[in-house]
Design a protein around this motif. Sequence first.
Motif: not given
Length: 213
Positions: A15, A18-19, A21-23, A25, A156, A158
């Motif tokens: 989490w 995700i918070i 850096n994002g989900k 790939d 962020r 990805r």
Amino acid sequence: MRRLFYSFAFSVIKWIIIIFNGKPDVQNRQRVPAGNYVLIAPHRTWFDMLFFGVVLLPKHFFFLAKKELFKNPILAWGLRKCNVEPVDRHNPGISVVKRPVKVLRKTDLSVLIFPSGTRHSTKLKGGAALIAKTAQVPMVPVVYQGPLTLKQVFLRKRAHINFGDPIYIEKSNRLNDEEQAAIETQMAAAFTKLDNEINPDYVYHDPKEKTTK
């Protein structure tokens, strides 16, 4: 208790990723086989293993880490609870093979190994192949492309993770110098293929070298 701690710790890390850096790939997750295996990857940043552990939950892993990380007793306690054990990089001993083999044979933990040993080396070593052969489990190649520093995480940039087809080593393979070299060539080719599947123009730049220029 250790299993619960591992699940909790990596769920929290998931989490946080995700918070901030994002989900991630994740590509070709279906290539990862059921059961135990040796996950092999080029070591590109100190936190790439966290991304691997997160995206492969609920699978749990066994890790070997440099003994210097265990100097802090609180950090050492947390590392051990997450199946991380210390290793002397200058005098590793036979335990760096025997312990992972025992884990693969006797538990439901898989093993994560960086064949190059450190983040600043591209030379592959033979430990991963020997462990996989002895335990009779496949090696699963994976590559990470994404933030290499915490600053890039917060910006962020990805993260991309790509899994390759399992590499099997027959029990009859004697792993002499010639066969070991062939396996290392196969591993290196797998990493290149996976990088190209994500981004054909990708070139890894060691952030440590960049900061020393």
